[in-house]
Scaffold this motif. Structure first.
Motif, PDB file in Angstrom:
ATOM      1  N   PRO A  60       0.975  -1.024   0.036  1.00 54.87           N
ATOM      2  CA  PRO A  60      -0.215   0.029  -0.020  1.00 54.87           C
ATOM      3  C   PRO A  60       0.860   1.231  -0.038  1.00 54.87           C
ATOM      4  CG  PRO A  60      -0.875  -1.625   1.562  1.00 54.87           C
ATOM      5  CD  PRO A  60       0.401  -1.995   0.954  1.00 54.87           C
ATOM      6  N   LEU A  61       2.040   1.156   0.465  1.00 51.01           N
ATOM      7  CA  LEU A  61       2.903   2.430   0.513  1.00 51.01           C
ATOM      8  C   LEU A  61       3.357   2.663  -0.910  1.00 51.01           C
ATOM      9  CD1 LEU A  61       4.817   1.812   3.785  1.00 51.01           C
ATOM     10  CD2 LEU A  61       3.266   3.315   3.463  1.00 51.01           C
ATOM     11  N   VAL A  62       3.754   1.517  -1.742  1.00 52.86           N
ATOM     12  CA  VAL A  62       4.431   1.593  -3.140  1.00 52.86           C
ATOM     13  C   VAL A  62       3.261   2.137  -4.069  1.00 52.86           C
ATOM     14  CG1 VAL A  62       5.597   0.556  -4.812  1.00 52.86           C
ATOM     15  CG2 VAL A  62       6.055   0.308  -2.558  1.00 52.86           C
ATOM     16  N   GLY A  63       1.951   1.528  -3.439  1.00 53.59           N
ATOM     17  CA  GLY A  63       0.693   1.623  -4.650  1.00 53.59           C
ATOM     18  C   GLY A  63       0.563   3.068  -5.040  1.00 53.59           C
ATOM     19  N   PRO A  64       0.598   4.019  -4.343  1.00 53.94           N
ATOM     20  CA  PRO A  64       0.203   5.545  -4.988  1.00 53.94           C
ATOM     21  C   PRO A  64       1.153   5.828  -5.884  1.00 53.94           C
ATOM     22  CG  PRO A  64      -0.077   5.141  -2.422  1.00 53.94           C
ATOM     23  CD  PRO A  64       0.614   4.130  -2.843  1.00 53.94           C
ATOM     24  N   LEU A  65       2.442   5.545  -5.640  1.00 53.84           N
ATOM     25  CA  LEU A  65       3.374   5.799  -6.919  1.00 53.84           C
ATOM     26  C   LEU A  65       3.295   5.113  -8.026  1.00 53.84           C
ATOM     27  CD1 LEU A  65       5.853   7.233  -7.699  1.00 53.84           C
ATOM     28  CD2 LEU A  65       7.196   5.583  -6.923  1.00 53.84           C
ATOM     29  N   VAL A  66       3.158   3.781  -7.869  1.00 53.98           N
ATOM     30  CA  VAL A  66       2.951   3.010  -9.208  1.00 53.98           C
ATOM     31  C   VAL A  66       1.669   3.393  -9.716  1.00 53.98           C
ATOM     32  CG1 VAL A  66       2.735   0.565 -10.107  1.00 53.98           C
ATOM     33  CG2 VAL A  66       4.478   1.099  -8.306  1.00 53.98           C
ATOM     34  N   GLY A  67       0.471   3.426  -8.967  1.00 60.30           N
ATOM     35  CA  GLY A  67      -0.821   3.731  -9.380  1.00 60.30           C
ATOM     36  C   GLY A  67      -0.885   5.226 -10.116  1.00 60.30           C
ATOM     37  N   GLY A  68      -0.313   6.051  -9.503  1.00 61.10           N
ATOM     38  CA  GLY A  68      -0.081   7.455  -9.933  1.00 61.10           C
ATOM     39  C   GLY A  68       0.367   7.483 -11.566  1.00 61.10           C
ATOM     40  N   ALA A  69       1.626   6.693 -11.594  1.00 60.07           N
ATOM     41  CA  ALA A  69       2.280   6.625 -12.817  1.00 60.07           C
ATOM     42  C   ALA A  69       1.268   6.171 -13.773  1.00 60.07           C
ATOM     43  CB  ALA A  69       3.406   5.852 -12.621  1.00 60.07           C
ATOM     44  N   THR A 107      -1.892   5.868 -13.662  1.00 58.05           N
ATOM     45  CA  THR A 107      -3.099   6.547 -14.383  1.00 58.05           C
ATOM     46  C   THR A 107      -2.743   7.728 -15.203  1.00 58.05           C
ATOM     47  OG1 THR A 107      -4.122   5.764 -12.267  1.00 58.05           O
ATOM     48  CG2 THR A 107      -4.966   7.904 -13.148  1.00 58.05           C
ATOM     49  N   THR A 108      -1.361   8.319 -14.951  1.00 59.85           N
ATOM     50  CA  THR A 108      -1.082   9.479 -15.634  1.00 59.85           C
ATOM     51  C   THR A 108      -0.742   9.132 -17.028  1.00 59.85           C
ATOM     52  OG1 THR A 108      -0.755  10.478 -13.719  1.00 59.85           O
ATOM     53  CG2 THR A 108       0.454  11.683 -15.530  1.00 59.85           C
ATOM     54  N   TYR A 109       0.097   7.991 -17.040  1.00 58.01           N
ATOM     55  CA  TYR A 109       1.000   7.963 -18.532  1.00 58.01           C
ATOM     56  C   TYR A 109       0.233   6.741 -19.249  1.00 58.01           C
ATOM     57  CZ  TYR A 109       4.199  10.905 -16.288  1.00 58.01           C
ATOM     58  OH  TYR A 109       4.781  11.953 -15.534  1.00 58.01           O
ATOM     59  N   VAL A 110      -0.504   5.810 -18.736  1.00 59.88           N
ATOM     60  CA  VAL A 110      -0.869   4.604 -19.325  1.00 59.88           C
ATOM     61  C   VAL A 110      -2.512   4.886 -19.524  1.00 59.88           C
ATOM     62  CG1 VAL A 110      -0.973   2.188 -19.746  1.00 59.88           C
ATOM     63  CG2 VAL A 110       1.061   3.337 -18.390  1.00 59.88           C
ATOM     64  N   SER A 111      -3.100   4.143 -18.384  1.00 58.93           N
ATOM     65  CA  SER A 111      -4.527   3.979 -18.246  1.00 58.93           C
ATOM     66  C   SER A 111      -4.973   3.706 -16.776  1.00 58.93           C
ATOM     67  CB  SER A 111      -5.360   3.164 -19.146  1.00 58.93           C
ATOM     68  OG  SER A 111      -6.581   2.927 -18.916  1.00 58.93           O
ATOM     69  N   TRP A 112      -6.051   4.037 -16.314  1.00 58.52           N
ATOM     70  CA  TRP A 112      -6.274   3.701 -14.975  1.00 58.52           C
ATOM     71  C   TRP A 112      -6.765   2.193 -14.875  1.00 58.52           C
ATOM     72  CZ3 TRP A 112     -11.079   1.105 -14.359  1.00 58.52           C
ATOM     73  CH2 TRP A 112     -12.299   1.462 -15.280  1.00 58.52           C
ATOM     74  N   ARG A 113      -7.153   1.354 -16.150  1.00 60.02           N
ATOM     75  CA  ARG A 113      -7.425   0.111 -16.004  1.00 60.02           C
ATOM     76  C   ARG A 113      -6.306  -0.800 -15.511  1.00 60.02           C
ATOM     77  NH1 ARG A 113     -10.484   2.454 -20.144  1.00 60.02           N
ATOM     78  NH2 ARG A 113     -12.646   2.103 -20.204  1.00 60.02           N
ATOM     79  N   PHE A 168      -3.771  20.542  -2.343  1.00 56.65           N
ATOM     80  CA  PHE A 168      -2.342  21.064  -2.516  1.00 56.65           C
ATOM     81  C   PHE A 168      -2.449  21.101  -4.214  1.00 56.65           C
ATOM     82  CE2 PHE A 168      -0.141  19.793   1.420  1.00 56.65           C
ATOM     83  CZ  PHE A 168      -0.983  20.594   2.109  1.00 56.65           C
ATOM     84  N   GLY A 169      -3.195  20.480  -5.070  1.00 56.06           N
ATOM     85  CA  GLY A 169      -3.501  20.767  -6.572  1.00 56.06           C
ATOM     86  C   GLY A 169      -2.248  19.774  -7.245  1.00 56.06           C
ATOM     87  N   MET A 170      -1.902  18.758  -6.492  1.00 53.45           N
ATOM     88  CA  MET A 170      -0.616  17.959  -7.149  1.00 53.45           C
ATOM     89  C   MET A 170      -1.334  17.016  -8.005  1.00 53.45           C
ATOM     90  SD  MET A 170       2.105  17.307  -4.057  1.00 53.45           S
ATOM     91  CE  MET A 170       2.674  18.520  -3.019  1.00 53.45           C
ATOM     92  N   SER A 171      -0.497  16.299  -9.028  1.00 49.73           N
ATOM     93  CA  SER A 171      -0.889  15.289  -9.755  1.00 49.73           C
ATOM     94  C   SER A 171      -0.533  14.038  -9.021  1.00 49.73           C
ATOM     95  CB  SER A 171       0.027  15.167 -11.175  1.00 49.73           C
ATOM     96  OG  SER A 171       1.340  14.861 -10.660  1.00 49.73           O
ATOM     97  N   ALA A 172      -1.218  12.981  -9.664  1.00 51.10           N
ATOM     98  CA  ALA A 172      -1.338  11.549  -9.069  1.00 51.10           C
ATOM     99  C   ALA A 172       0.344  11.121  -8.860  1.00 51.10           C
ATOM    100  CB  ALA A 172      -2.244  10.360  -9.951  1.00 51.10           C
ATOM    101  N   VAL A 173       0.915  11.527  -9.888  1.00 52.39           N
ATOM    102  CA  VAL A 173       2.459  11.109  -9.872  1.00 52.39           C
ATOM    103  C   VAL A 173       3.222  11.778  -8.771  1.00 52.39           C
ATOM    104  CG1 VAL A 173       4.580  11.167 -11.112  1.00 52.39           C
ATOM    105  CG2 VAL A 173       2.374  10.451 -12.374  1.00 52.39           C
ATOM    106  N   GLN A 174       2.927  13.100  -8.795  1.00 55.41           N
ATOM    107  CA  GLN A 174       3.736  14.220  -7.566  1.00 55.41           C
ATOM    108  C   GLN A 174       3.312  13.738  -6.246  1.00 55.41           C
ATOM    109  OE1 GLN A 174       2.144  17.775  -9.137  1.00 55.41           O
ATOM    110  NE2 GLN A 174       4.264  18.346  -9.434  1.00 55.41           N
TER     111      GLN A 174
END
Length: 330
Positions: free
Chosen positions: A9-18, A20-26, A156-162
């Motif tokens: 769950p700690l690594v999830g936000p980074l991988v999930g954000g990347a 979602t932003t660069y590939v697809s949420w699926r 704070f208006g950050m992106s998912a990757v940030q």
């Protein structure tokens, strides 16, 4: 024993954000398939079979009761945060979930070979470390995985990757402190570690309420890193204490109950946090102040676990931690 489940769950936000932003949420869901297959193959090839397995019939009634109850509980917790959900539907889902899970508990206590051996909760160290104490701090600490990336994005208006790149450092802190945990537990024992660490972890959770958008990035990273360390201390201590009095022949049943209760606590944590955030926002968009109030509430929930840990004795889990005996340096 719980490092992998807690680091994910700690690594999830980074991988999930990347993703979602660069590939697809699926791909947040698709990516689990190769990981699951790899884990299954490695488990089959690496885990030794030291004893001849004893075949028992599968507890299908218990499986249905627990599965349906858990599913309804998740749906009900999710509906609490939905703006358009009707009150009677939410009450019905949660009421039915509680009733079915209560029936499942009654069934498991009376069944000969239950899916979940709830009799293990009669073991005091397991009950304290994973229910009366560990259940509360898991609810409080797990909420940060959900709330912090959300606050960074909505407040704070950050992106998912940030947001993911900031919260990811908690995983680094969690991993690093694990190298020192055997010595810490050997030196101080489970009781002293948990009595000291629980208030600190609770304060760190509540401390996210003070975070400002203008804060320097290095301060934010340092704070999240420290939080990851103390959260890892908490979960490493409760995880190891939970099996300290489990007999070898009970380990398989313990593993099943451990991870079901863990997932239940995490589901309640996220569902409760989402519901409270929706309530604080009044059905609209959550503001930064709503997150601040919620972090304080989650810190108080974490602190409540201290009352259970005060019931531990210095000897609890000593044969696992080695507390009171010199630790080998070899």
């Amino acid at each position: 024993i719980s490092l992998a489940g807690q680091s994910g769950p700690l690594v999830g936000p980074l991988v999930g954000g990347a993703l979602t932003t660069y590939v697809s949420w699926r791909w947040i869901f698709f990516i689990n398939v190769p990981f699951a297959l790899t884990a299954a193959l490695l488990a089959a090839s690496l885990f030794p079979t030291t004893t001849k397995p004893v075949r028992t019939s599968f507890d299908f009634p218990g499986f249905l009761l627990v599965g349906i109850g858990m599913a309804l509980l998740v749906f009900g917790m999710d509906s609490l945060a939905a703006r358009d959900a009707m009150g009677w539907i939410i009450a019905g889902e949660l009421g039915l979930a509680i009733a079915i899970l209560a029936l499942a508990a009654f069934y498991c206590l009376r069944s000969r070979n239950p899916l979940l051996d709830l009799n293990l909760l009669r073991i005091r160290t397991f009950r304290i470390s994973f229910l009366t104490g560990g259940g509360l701090d898991t609810i409080g600490l797990s909420s940060v995985v959900f709330l912090l990336p959300l606050m960074f994005q909505l407040g704070f208006g950050m992106s998912a990757v940030q947001a993911g790149s900031l919260t990811f450092v908690a995983a680094i802190g969690s991993l690093l402190i694990r190298f020192f945990m055997p010595r810490v537990l050997n030196r101080f024992g489970f009781r002293r570690v948990l009595i000291f660490n629980t208030p600190v972890a609770a304060c760190l959770v509540a401390g996210f309420a003070l975070m400002q958008e203008s804060a320097p990035t290095w301060i934010v990273l340092a704070y999240i890193f420290v939080f990851g360390m103390f959260r890892s201390v908490q979960w490493a201590s409760t995880g190891n204490l939970s099996y300290s009095d489990i007999a070898p022949e009970q380990l398989s049943r313990f593993s099943a109950l451990y991870y079901i209760l863990w997932q239940l606590a995490v589901a309640i944590s996220v569902g409760l946090a989402a519901a409270l955030l929706s309530l604080l926002a009044g059905g609209g968009h959550a503001s930064i102040n709503d997150f601040r109030i919620l972090f304080i509430i989650e810190g108080l929930i974490t602190l409540c676990a201290l009352f259970a840990y005060l019931k531990l004795t210095p000897q609890d889990g000593a044969h696992v931690s080695g507390h009171g005996a010199p630790m080998s340096t070899e």
